[in-house]
Design a protein around this motif. Structure first.
Motif, PDB file in Angstrom:
ATOM      1  N   ARG A   1      -8.213   8.516  14.316  1.00 33.74           N
ATOM      2  CA  ARG A   1      -6.841   8.338  14.794  1.00 33.74           C
ATOM      3  C   ARG A   1      -6.827   7.864  16.251  1.00 33.74           C
ATOM      4  N   ASN A   2      -7.758   8.365  17.043  1.00 32.46           N
ATOM      5  CA  ASN A   2      -7.841   7.960  18.445  1.00 32.46           C
ATOM      6  C   ASN A   2      -8.220   6.487  18.570  1.00 32.46           C
ATOM      7  N   ILE A   3      -9.133   6.026  17.722  1.00 32.39           N
ATOM      8  CA  ILE A   3      -9.568   4.622  17.780  1.00 32.39           C
ATOM      9  C   ILE A   3      -8.435   3.675  17.394  1.00 32.39           C
ATOM     10  N   VAL A   4      -7.802   3.920  16.240  1.00 32.21           N
ATOM     11  CA  VAL A   4      -6.779   2.976  15.761  1.00 32.21           C
ATOM     12  C   VAL A   4      -5.513   3.030  16.624  1.00 32.21           C
ATOM     13  N   SER A   5      -5.286   4.163  17.312  1.00 32.21           N
ATOM     14  CA  SER A   5      -4.101   4.252  18.173  1.00 32.21           C
ATOM     15  C   SER A   5      -4.186   3.269  19.334  1.00 32.21           C
ATOM     16  N   LYS A   6      -5.402   2.861  19.681  1.00 29.64           N
ATOM     17  CA  LYS A   6      -5.587   1.940  20.800  1.00 29.64           C
ATOM     18  C   LYS A   6      -5.173   0.516  20.460  1.00 29.64           C
ATOM     19  N   PHE A   7      -4.991   0.213  19.161  1.00 28.68           N
ATOM     20  CA  PHE A   7      -4.400  -1.092  18.823  1.00 28.68           C
ATOM     21  C   PHE A   7      -3.091  -0.928  18.039  1.00 28.68           C
ATOM     22  N   GLY A   8      -2.413   0.195  18.290  1.00 25.57           N
ATOM     23  CA  GLY A   8      -1.040   0.323  17.831  1.00 25.57           C
ATOM     24  C   GLY A   8      -0.813   0.978  16.488  1.00 25.57           C
ATOM     25  N   VAL A   9      -1.810   1.679  15.948  1.00 26.14           N
ATOM     26  CA  VAL A   9      -1.656   2.356  14.654  1.00 26.14           C
ATOM     27  C   VAL A   9      -1.670   3.867  14.909  1.00 26.14           C
ATOM     28  N   ASN A  10      -0.608   4.529  14.497  1.00 28.40           N
ATOM     29  CA  ASN A  10      -0.488   5.965  14.767  1.00 28.40           C
ATOM     30  C   ASN A  10      -0.166   6.729  13.485  1.00 28.40           C
ATOM     31  N   PHE A  11      -1.116   7.566  13.064  1.00 20.97           N
ATOM     32  CA  PHE A  11      -0.942   8.397  11.875  1.00 20.97           C
ATOM     33  C   PHE A  11      -0.779   9.847  12.281  1.00 20.97           C
ATOM     34  N   GLU A  12       0.020  10.545  11.521  1.00 24.13           N
ATOM     35  CA  GLU A  12       0.128  11.988  11.730  1.00 24.13           C
ATOM     36  C   GLU A  12      -1.088  12.674  11.115  1.00 24.13           C
TER      37      GLU A  12
ATOM     38  N   LEU B   1       0.831  -1.205   0.000  1.00 19.19           N
ATOM     39  CA  LEU B   1       0.000   0.000   0.000  1.00 19.19           C
ATOM     40  C   LEU B   1       0.865   1.255   0.000  1.00 19.19           C
ATOM     41  N   ASP B   2       0.473   2.224  -0.804  1.00 14.05           N
ATOM     42  CA  ASP B   2       1.305   3.421  -1.011  1.00 14.05           C
ATOM     43  C   ASP B   2       1.280   4.391   0.152  1.00 14.05           C
ATOM     44  N   TYR B   3       0.138   4.487   0.847  1.00 12.16           N
ATOM     45  CA  TYR B   3      -0.021   5.538   1.849  1.00 12.16           C
ATOM     46  C   TYR B   3       0.198   5.042   3.288  1.00 12.16           C
ATOM     47  N   LEU B   4       0.467   3.777   3.435  1.00 17.30           N
ATOM     48  CA  LEU B   4       0.718   3.229   4.776  1.00 17.30           C
ATOM     49  C   LEU B   4       2.203   2.894   4.922  1.00 17.30           C
ATOM     50  N   HIS B   5       2.735   3.131   6.117  1.00 17.20           N
ATOM     51  CA  HIS B   5       4.156   2.887   6.368  1.00 17.20           C
ATOM     52  C   HIS B   5       4.322   2.067   7.646  1.00 17.20           C
ATOM     53  N   LEU B   6       5.271   1.155   7.630  1.00 18.04           N
ATOM     54  CA  LEU B   6       5.508   0.281   8.784  1.00 18.04           C
ATOM     55  C   LEU B   6       5.788   1.059  10.059  1.00 18.04           C
ATOM     56  N   SER B   7       6.403   2.218   9.921  1.00 23.13           N
ATOM     57  CA  SER B   7       6.745   3.011  11.101  1.00 23.13           C
ATOM     58  C   SER B   7       5.511   3.489  11.867  1.00 23.13           C
ATOM     59  N   SER B   8       4.359   3.463  11.212  1.00 21.48           N
ATOM     60  CA  SER B   8       3.120   3.910  11.864  1.00 21.48           C
ATOM     61  C   SER B   8       2.434   2.776  12.636  1.00 21.48           C
ATOM     62  N   PHE B   9       2.974   1.561  12.540  1.00 21.22           N
ATOM     63  CA  PHE B   9       2.304   0.392  13.112  1.00 21.22           C
ATOM     64  C   PHE B   9       3.138  -0.263  14.208  1.00 21.22           C
ATOM     65  N   ASP B  10       2.486  -0.538  15.333  1.00 20.78           N
ATOM     66  CA  ASP B  10       3.047  -1.408  16.364  1.00 20.78           C
ATOM     67  C   ASP B  10       2.301  -2.738  16.221  1.00 20.78           C
ATOM     68  N   ILE B  11       2.876  -3.634  15.408  1.00 22.59           N
ATOM     69  CA  ILE B  11       2.173  -4.865  15.049  1.00 22.59           C
ATOM     70  C   ILE B  11       1.980  -5.777  16.252  1.00 22.59           C
ATOM     71  N   VAL B  12       2.955  -5.798  17.151  1.00 19.78           N
ATOM     72  CA  VAL B  12       2.824  -6.632  18.355  1.00 19.78           C
ATOM     73  C   VAL B  12       1.664  -6.135  19.226  1.00 19.78           C
ATOM     74  N   MET B  13       1.542  -4.813  19.356  1.00 18.64           N
ATOM     75  CA  MET B  13       0.430  -4.248  20.134  1.00 18.64           C
ATOM     76  C   MET B  13      -0.903  -4.586  19.484  1.00 18.64           C
ATOM     77  N   TRP B  14      -0.958  -4.542  18.152  1.00 21.38           N
ATOM     78  CA  TRP B  14      -2.174  -4.896  17.422  1.00 21.38           C
ATOM     79  C   TRP B  14      -2.541  -6.352  17.708  1.00 21.38           C
ATOM     80  N   TYR B  15      -1.541  -7.226  17.631  1.00 19.49           N
ATOM     81  CA  TYR B  15      -1.779  -8.651  17.893  1.00 19.49           C
ATOM     82  C   TYR B  15      -2.281  -8.874  19.316  1.00 19.49           C
TER      83      TYR B  15
END
Length: 242
Positions: free
Chosen positions: A191-202, A123-137
């Motif tokens: 942004r507030n919702i997805v941040s609770k499972f480890g996704v943080n967008f500017e 995906l072009d607009y998503l970056h790994l640095s914005s994701f805490d995959i372990v927190m999501w899991y």
């Protein structure tokens, strides 16, 4: 020593062995000491040596209570050894189950991490640095270390909240310019919702965030369909606001 600490120490097999020796051999030692004390008291050891049947019968007849008591201790020892064996078997099963649960936990976590990483890279607009995959899991599987891969109530609630936010924004947007729809407010809530499972967008512009959110919704749908098999997890609606 507390009961919890005692049981934790029993998880160590060397400790189990020591306690087993105590449980099994303590009755034997007590019986042996008792016989050494009892026989001299009865003067059984002062008899002349005799090997005929009458002497043997008299010996066992005179000391029947001692041998009965010793037999009782042997029976007790046997029962204690049986109980101890069952206890060891239960602890062994528990430790093996915990080990297998951890193996399954790390295996599924690795699979989840690889899958999400590969999908993000497409995906072009998503970056790994914005994701805490372990927190999501961990948010999805809060009991994974205990062997359960059931979707957590927390994650189900977050997906439900996101669905309601999309529906609410869709309704406001289709109600006209004066409806009160605000992409900034929507962006902040999303942004507030997805941040609770480890996704943080500017914070982004209207167009920029719409592209990010579209791809995020696509990723969420793929992850939920591939890894979360739960009837309590609602499907994300299509976002029609722009």
């Amino acid at each position: 020593m507390s009961l919890k600490r005692f049981l934790d120490e029993l998880g160590d097999y060397s400790t189990l062995f020591r306690w087993g020796c105590i449980i099994v051999f303590f009755p034997i030692a007590i019986s042996f000491v008792a016989l050494l004390i009892y026989f001299p008291y009865k003067q059984a050891l002062s008899w002349d040596f005799c090997n005929n049947l009458s002497c043997v019968n008299k010996f066992f007849s005179d000391n029947f209570s001692s041998f009965s008591w010793f037999g009782y201790w042997l029976a007790v020892m046997y029962n204690l050894a049986t109980i101890f064996g069952i206890f060891v078997a239960v602890l062994t099963y528990k430790k093996n189950s915990e080990s297998q649960s951890m193996v399954n936990h790390f295996s599924n976590l690795s699979l989840f991490n690889n899958y999400v990483t590969n999908e993000i890279q497409k995906l072009d607009y998503l970056h790994l640095s914005s994701f805490d995959i372990v927190m999501w899991y961990r948010c999805i599987y809060d009991q994974s270390k205990n062997g359960s891969l059931e979707c957590s109530d927390e994650y189900s609630s977050l997906i439900k909240d996101y669905s309601e936010l999309i529906n609410r924004s869709n309704l406001l947007k289709t109600s006209g310019p004066s409806s009160g729809y605000s992409y900034k407010k929507h962006q902040e809530e999303a942004r507030n919702i997805v941040s609770k499972f480890g996704v943080n967008f500017e914070e982004a512009s209207r167009t920029g965030f719409k592209e990010i959110e579209d791809q995020m919704l696509l990723l969420l749908e793929k992850v939920n369909m591939s890894f979360v098999c739960s009837s309590k997890l609602s499907s994300l609606p299509e976002a029609s606001y722009k």
